[in-house]
Each structure stands twice: as structure tokens, then as C-alpha cells.
Design a protein around this motif. Structure first.
Motif, short mmCIF file in Angstrom:
data_model
loop_
_atom_site.label_atom_id
_atom_site.label_comp_id
_atom_site.label_asym_id
_atom_site.label_seq_id
_atom_site.Cartn_x
_atom_site.Cartn_y
_atom_site.Cartn_z
N GLY A 133 0.80 -1.22 0.00
CA GLY A 133 0.00 0.00 0.00
C GLY A 133 0.83 1.27 0.00
O GLY A 133 0.28 2.37 -0.09
N THR A 134 2.17 1.12 0.07
CA THR A 134 3.06 2.27 0.03
C THR A 134 3.24 2.73 -1.41
O THR A 134 3.44 1.92 -2.31
CB THR A 134 4.43 1.93 0.63
OG1 THR A 134 4.25 1.50 1.99
CG2 THR A 134 5.35 3.14 0.62
N LEU A 135 3.20 4.03 -1.63
CA LEU A 135 3.39 4.56 -2.97
C LEU A 135 4.88 4.60 -3.32
O LEU A 135 5.72 4.94 -2.49
CB LEU A 135 2.81 5.97 -3.08
CG LEU A 135 1.30 6.13 -2.90
CD1 LEU A 135 0.90 7.58 -3.11
CD2 LEU A 135 0.55 5.22 -3.86
N TYR A 136 5.17 4.24 -4.55
CA TYR A 136 6.50 4.37 -5.11
C TYR A 136 6.37 5.24 -6.35
O TYR A 136 5.85 4.80 -7.38
CB TYR A 136 7.10 3.00 -5.46
CG TYR A 136 8.35 3.06 -6.31
CD1 TYR A 136 9.38 3.96 -6.02
CD2 TYR A 136 8.50 2.22 -7.40
CE1 TYR A 136 10.52 4.02 -6.80
CE2 TYR A 136 9.65 2.27 -8.19
CZ TYR A 136 10.64 3.17 -7.89
OH TYR A 136 11.78 3.24 -8.68
N VAL A 137 6.77 6.49 -6.23
CA VAL A 137 6.66 7.45 -7.33
C VAL A 137 8.06 7.79 -7.82
O VAL A 137 8.92 8.20 -7.04
CB VAL A 137 5.93 8.74 -6.89
CG1 VAL A 137 5.83 9.72 -8.06
CG2 VAL A 137 4.55 8.41 -6.35
N TYR A 138 8.29 7.60 -9.11
CA TYR A 138 9.60 7.91 -9.67
C TYR A 138 9.46 8.80 -10.89
O TYR A 138 8.37 8.92 -11.47
CB TYR A 138 10.37 6.63 -10.00
CG TYR A 138 9.73 5.76 -11.05
CD1 TYR A 138 9.99 5.95 -12.41
CD2 TYR A 138 8.88 4.71 -10.70
CE1 TYR A 138 9.41 5.14 -13.37
CE2 TYR A 138 8.29 3.89 -11.65
CZ TYR A 138 8.56 4.11 -12.99
OH TYR A 138 7.98 3.32 -13.95
N ILE A 139 10.54 9.42 -11.29
CA ILE A 139 10.54 10.35 -12.40
C ILE A 139 11.19 9.70 -13.62
O ILE A 139 12.16 8.95 -13.49
CB ILE A 139 11.26 11.66 -12.01
CG1 ILE A 139 11.02 12.75 -13.07
CG2 ILE A 139 12.74 11.43 -11.76
CD1 ILE A 139 11.47 14.13 -12.61
N ILE A 140 10.64 9.96 -14.80
CA ILE A 140 11.22 9.46 -16.04
C ILE A 140 11.47 10.63 -16.99
O ILE A 140 10.75 11.64 -16.94
CB ILE A 140 10.31 8.41 -16.72
CG1 ILE A 140 8.94 9.00 -17.06
CG2 ILE A 140 10.16 7.18 -15.83
CD1 ILE A 140 8.05 8.09 -17.87
N TYR A 141 12.48 10.49 -17.82
CA TYR A 141 12.86 11.54 -18.79
C TYR A 141 13.12 12.88 -18.10
O TYR A 141 13.06 13.93 -18.73
CB TYR A 141 11.79 11.71 -19.86
CG TYR A 141 11.41 10.43 -20.56
CD1 TYR A 141 12.39 9.60 -21.13
CD2 TYR A 141 10.08 10.01 -20.63
CE1 TYR A 141 12.04 8.40 -21.76
CE2 TYR A 141 9.74 8.82 -21.26
CZ TYR A 141 10.74 8.03 -21.82
OH TYR A 141 10.39 6.85 -22.44
N GLY A 142 13.36 12.84 -16.80
CA GLY A 142 13.68 14.06 -16.08
C GLY A 142 12.53 15.01 -15.88
O GLY A 142 12.71 16.12 -15.35
N MET A 143 11.29 14.60 -16.24
CA MET A 143 10.18 15.55 -16.13
C MET A 143 8.82 14.91 -15.83
O MET A 143 7.90 15.59 -15.41
CB MET A 143 10.06 16.35 -17.42
CG MET A 143 9.70 15.54 -18.65
SD MET A 143 9.55 16.55 -20.16
CE MET A 143 11.29 16.84 -20.52
#
Length: 277
Positions: A133-143
Motif C-alpha cells: 500500500g506504500t506509494l513508489y513514485v519515480y521520475i522518467i525523462y527528467g520531467m
């Protein structure tokens, strides 16, 4: 004797009048408008017309899915997400809603396409190893941002790929117009609002600040149970998208979507035909 009875009668009448004056004017004594079938929670204070009628407080939601829902293996969780409703409450109180129609499962250390492959843990992917249930938010293409939810098993999670917008479409259009790059002047169609992992993050104003939040407890984002149907949606199991580097793992049917939904990001006709065969 007659005077005594009259005096006693007057005393009793005064006592009744005094009791009536002291009686609190609770709703049972005052005329009230009939309560609707939905929970009577009183008028919203500062959240405006977009406030959910099911909230008396951020933690009082009646249909919010709790921690036990997320505590299942990635593949079953990815399928269980389909049909559930993701809710985002903005700082001004506006609530945005979208029904999940497409997901991808990532199985953890053995999965060559997962950010946790080989069991490696970094500050970036820590959410994948936290409780279900923990969110894992990551960035792609730097934006652009992508949002995952951790599942049962270290390093396993589910990527949310597409939503069917249900509520707050005007705000979603504004957010997408503000945050997307390139052809920002082109007016988006409703079906383009959330038809991709980065698109849905833009439409719901989800960024890196949501990383490692608990979807079962957070006050700005949560999951509601979708409407109960006599039969569940027809689900297609297809190859995941954009992971050609992962060898045989790129071909495994770990992407799940609602067949026939116009909100899905990528339709796999071959997988659909195989499912019907």
C-alpha cells in the motif's frame, strides 16, 4: 378546600410550563428536513462543492480500501485494482476521481524489468520494499512521474497505467494543460486525460512528494471500492509496455486491462484474440 384544589392546579400548570421552558430544543422537538439516503454529515465547511458526501473527516471515509486490500501478491493485486476508484484531494478541497482500467505487475528481485531487480535497494526505490500500500513514485525523462503501489513481497509493486476519469474532468484538463510538455496548445480529448502512467499523474497532480506515502492512510490520495457488479470486467493479460531491455521478461503477460475500455493506453489485439480462443 376548593381554594386548595385551585391553588394546587395552578401550581401544577406552572411546573409544566417551567419544565417545557427548560426542555432542550433537540432535533426531536424541532422541525427537521428529511435526511437523504446518503450519510448526513452536515454541510462542508471549506471544501466547496467538490467535497465527497462520504467524508466527515479525512479519516472517516466509508468505502476507503484499507491495508488488508494491498497485502496480496503483485499479480493478483494488479488485477484487483481494475475497477477500483483512485481519489485525489487537492489542497483547495476539490476531489478528482478515476476508475482504474490498466495496471502492470512487477514481481520484485527476480523480475528483470523491476527497479528492484537483483534485490537492490536504493533511496529511490525504497517504497517498493515498504509495507503493502506504500506509494513508489519515480521520475522518467527528467520531467514525468509514474506511480506504483507496493504489494506483498519485497521489491514487488503494481504500476497504475490508465484511469477512466469520473469526477473533476475540468480540473484534470487544466492540470494536464499546465504540466504537459510539447503540444500544450492542443486541446485534449477526455480519453487522453489519464491514458498512460505519466498522464494520470499529471491529471491528478501527483509528483515525487507522494513517494512513500501510505495509500491506506493518506489524506490527499486514497482508493475507494468500485461499484459492485454482477460480473467482473473482462480482463486482458498482455505484455508490459516500454521494457524491451528486460529480455524474456518483456514478453511475460503482466499487464492487465479492462477489455473494450476506451481509456486504456495500449490495446493488444493478439492478447485479446488469444484470451477468446
Amino acid at each position: 378546600m376548593k381554594k386548595l384544589r385551585q391553588s394546587s392546579r395552578r401550581t401544577g400548570q406552572k411546573k409544566q410550563q417551567a419544565d417545557k421552558a427548560e426542555r432542550p430544543q433537540s432535533p426531536s422537538y424541532a422541525a427537521q428536513a428529511p435526511c437523504p439516503k446518503e450519510p448526513c454529515l452536515g454541510p462542508p465547511t471549506t471544501l466547496g462543492p467538490h467535497r465527497s458526501i462520504y467524508f466527515s473527516s479525512p479519516k472517516g471515509h466509508l468505502t476507503r480500501l484499507g491495508s488488508e486490500f494491498f497485502d496480496q501478491p503483485a499479480v493478483t493485486l494488479a488485477q484487483a485494482f481494475l475497477g477500483q476508484v483512485l481519489v485525489r484531494r487537492l489542497p483547495n478541497g476539490t476531489e478528482l476521481r478515476g476508475r482504474i482500467v490498466e495496471t502492470e505487475a512487477y514481481l520484485g528481485p527476480e523480475d528483470e524489468a523491476a527497479h528492484s531487480r537483483g534485490g537492490r535497494q536504493t533511496p529511490r526505490n525504497r517504497g517498493m520494499f515498504m509495507k503493502p500500500g506504500t506509494l513508489y513514485v519515480y521520475i522518467i525523462y527528467g520531467m514525468y512521474f509514474c506511480m506504483n503501489i507496493s504489494s506483498q513481497g519485497d521489491g514487488a509493486c503494481v504500476l497504475l497505467r490508465a484511469l477512466e476519469p469520473l469526477e473533476g474532468l475540468e480540473t484534470m484538463h487544466q492540470l494536464r494543460s499546465t504540466l504537459r510538455k510539447g503540444t500544450a496548445s492542443r486541446v485534449l480529448k477526455d480519453r487522453e486525460l489519464c491514458s498512460g502512467p505519466s498522464k494520470l499523474c499529471q491529471a491528478l497532480a501527483i509528483d515525487k512528494s507522494f513517494d512513500q506515502r501510505d495509500l491506506a492512510q493518506d489524506e490527499a490520495i486514497w482508493l475507494e471500492r468500485g461499484p459492485l457488479e454482477s460480473s467482473g470486467p473482462a480482463v486482458v493479460a498482455a505484455a508490459r509496455v516500454g521494457i524491451g531491455y528486460a529480455g524474456e521478461w518483456a514478453r511475460k503477460p503482466l499487464r492487465f486491462y479492462v477489455q473494450g475500455s476506451p481509456w486504456v493506453s495500449v490495446v493488444d489485439r493478439v492478447a485479446e484474440q488469444n484470451a477468446q480462443a
